[in-house]
Design a protein around this motif. Structure first.
Motif, PDB file in Angstrom:
ATOM      1  N   CYS A 169      -6.943  -0.880   2.989  1.00 29.94           N
ATOM      2  CA  CYS A 169      -6.038  -1.932   3.448  1.00 29.94           C
ATOM      3  C   CYS A 169      -6.786  -2.957   4.300  1.00 29.94           C
ATOM      4  CB  CYS A 169      -4.896  -1.313   4.247  1.00 29.94           C
ATOM      5  SG  CYS A 169      -3.510  -2.426   4.528  1.00 29.94           S
TER       6      CYS A 169
ATOM      7  N   ARG B 100      -0.845   4.726  -1.374  1.00 25.84           N
ATOM      8  CA  ARG B 100      -2.145   4.751  -0.704  1.00 25.84           C
ATOM      9  C   ARG B 100      -2.024   4.906   0.801  1.00 25.84           C
ATOM     10  NH1 ARG B 100      -5.254  -0.356  -3.381  1.00 25.84           N
ATOM     11  NH2 ARG B 100      -6.989   0.505  -2.182  1.00 25.84           N
ATOM     12  N   LEU B 101      -0.819   4.749   1.325  1.00 24.85           N
ATOM     13  CA  LEU B 101      -0.555   4.934   2.746  1.00 24.85           C
ATOM     14  C   LEU B 101       0.695   5.787   2.917  1.00 24.85           C
ATOM     15  CD1 LEU B 101      -1.151   1.573   4.671  1.00 24.85           C
ATOM     16  CD2 LEU B 101      -2.301   3.750   5.049  1.00 24.85           C
ATOM     17  N   THR B 102       0.639   6.720   3.849  1.00 24.03           N
ATOM     18  CA  THR B 102       1.801   7.528   4.201  1.00 24.03           C
ATOM     19  C   THR B 102       1.921   7.568   5.719  1.00 24.03           C
ATOM     20  OG1 THR B 102       0.474   9.564   4.163  1.00 24.03           O
ATOM     21  CG2 THR B 102       1.656   8.965   2.134  1.00 24.03           C
TER      22      THR B 102
ATOM     23  N   GLU C 232      -6.647   5.439   8.790  1.00 22.91           N
ATOM     24  CA  GLU C 232      -5.928   5.418   7.514  1.00 22.91           C
ATOM     25  C   GLU C 232      -6.010   4.039   6.855  1.00 22.91           C
ATOM     26  OE1 GLU C 232      -5.025   8.926   9.489  1.00 22.91           O
ATOM     27  OE2 GLU C 232      -4.675   6.905  10.259  1.00 22.91           O
TER      28      GLU C 232
ATOM     29  N   TRP D 166       0.840  -1.212   0.000  1.00 21.06           N
ATOM     30  CA  TRP D 166       0.000   0.000   0.000  1.00 21.06           C
ATOM     31  C   TRP D 166       0.867   1.253   0.000  1.00 21.06           C
ATOM     32  CZ3 TRP D 166      -3.328  -3.543  -0.714  1.00 21.06           C
ATOM     33  CH2 TRP D 166      -4.677  -3.282  -0.813  1.00 21.06           C
TER      34      TRP D 166
ATOM     35  N   ILE E 163       0.160   6.046  11.224  1.00 15.43           N
ATOM     36  CA  ILE E 163      -0.894   5.209  10.647  1.00 15.43           C
ATOM     37  C   ILE E 163      -1.780   4.694  11.775  1.00 15.43           C
ATOM     38  CG2 ILE E 163      -1.380   3.115   9.336  1.00 15.43           C
ATOM     39  CD1 ILE E 163       1.294   3.461   7.946  1.00 15.43           C
TER      40      ILE E 163
ATOM     41  N   SER F 160      -7.983   3.711   3.253  1.00 17.20           N
ATOM     42  CA  SER F 160      -7.152   3.335   2.116  1.00 17.20           C
ATOM     43  C   SER F 160      -7.558   1.994   1.513  1.00 17.20           C
ATOM     44  CB  SER F 160      -5.682   3.273   2.534  1.00 17.20           C
ATOM     45  OG  SER F 160      -5.486   2.246   3.490  1.00 17.20           O
TER      46      SER F 160
END
Length: 244
Positions: free
Chosen positions: A118, A99-101, A112, A94, A108, A116
């Protein structure tokens, strides 16, 4: 040429209710003159013709109810939790897709991961698993409810930080919806206090965990006060058990 049909003009003189829309009110308990004086519309005498609770749900007239006829297996643990598992390999994928930071200011969380895609449901919290740790290479900051030992090791070996935070249903819902105006609940059950107070679990009220995190932006001051309060409770209980 035939003239057009003209409906009559609507006035107060010709207004009337639609057929069947009105009927006389059923006035029960007002004697024989009402037409319902004998049994008040409830039929013959009996338990169901009386006012009050009536027959309880599942009652079958005295015979063995069907709920007792079927055999039971096992038991239901009222304190059991259903965790939403997330593998490190999936998190890395991801992150590679953008799609993830993650950053010390914005770690996270369950929000999130859910937004996203996930995970599709947070259930009672997020649990990070170490499957695919050999493909994980990004330093991340993450605050799940649980994390396995292999996941903790892989995250910290890559320069990241993981801290397991306690969420009750209301706090988890606030986290998912992004609400920050309410104070998150603290663990109250003895098992939760002990689990989140251990450094090996990276619990958020463990003095060792807070010391390793230092002054990162996402560390709350309330975690430190809870660590002091619950740490004193753990020491007191340990002293009581030692005297026994």
């Amino acid at each position: 040429m035939a003239s057009r049909f003209r409906p009559p003009r609507v006035t107060l003189a010709n207004l009337k209710p639609a057929p069947g829309s009105q009927h006389n009110q059923k006035r029960v308990g007002r004697g024989q003159g009402s037409g319902y004086g004998g049994t008040a519309g409830r039929g013959a005498n009996g338990q169901k013709s009386r006012s009050g609770p009536g027959v309880r749900a599942g009652f079958e007239g005295g015979q063995t109810p069907i709920t007792k006829l079927f055999p039971k297996r096992g038991f239901v643990n009222q304190n059991a939790k259903t965790w939403a598992p997330v593998n490190l390999e999936r998190i890395q994928y991801w992150i590679d897709q953008g799609r993830l930071t993650s950053s010390p200011e914005n770690p996270i969380t369950a929000r999130e991961l859910l937004l996203s895609g996930c995970v599709h449901d947070v259930h009672d919290g997020i649990k990070i698993l170490g499957d695919g740790a050999q493909y994980f290479k990004t330093p991340i900051y993450i605050t799940p409810s649980r994390a396995s030992k292999s996941a903790i090791k892989a995250i910290e070996d890559n320069g990241g930080k993981v801290i397991c935070k306690f969420y009750n249903p209301l706090a988890l819902r606030d986290c998912v919806k992004g609400r920050t105006d309410r104070t998150s609940a603290a663990p109250t059950r003895r098992e939760d206090i002990i689990w989140y107070g251990r450094y090996r679990n990276r619990g958020f009220i463990s003095p060792g965990t807070l010391k390793s995190l230092g002054n990162l932006p996402f560390v709350e001051e309330r975690w430190k006060s809870l660590a002091i309060q619950l740490g004193a409770w753990k020491k007191q209980e340990f002293d009581v058990q030692k005297k026994k």
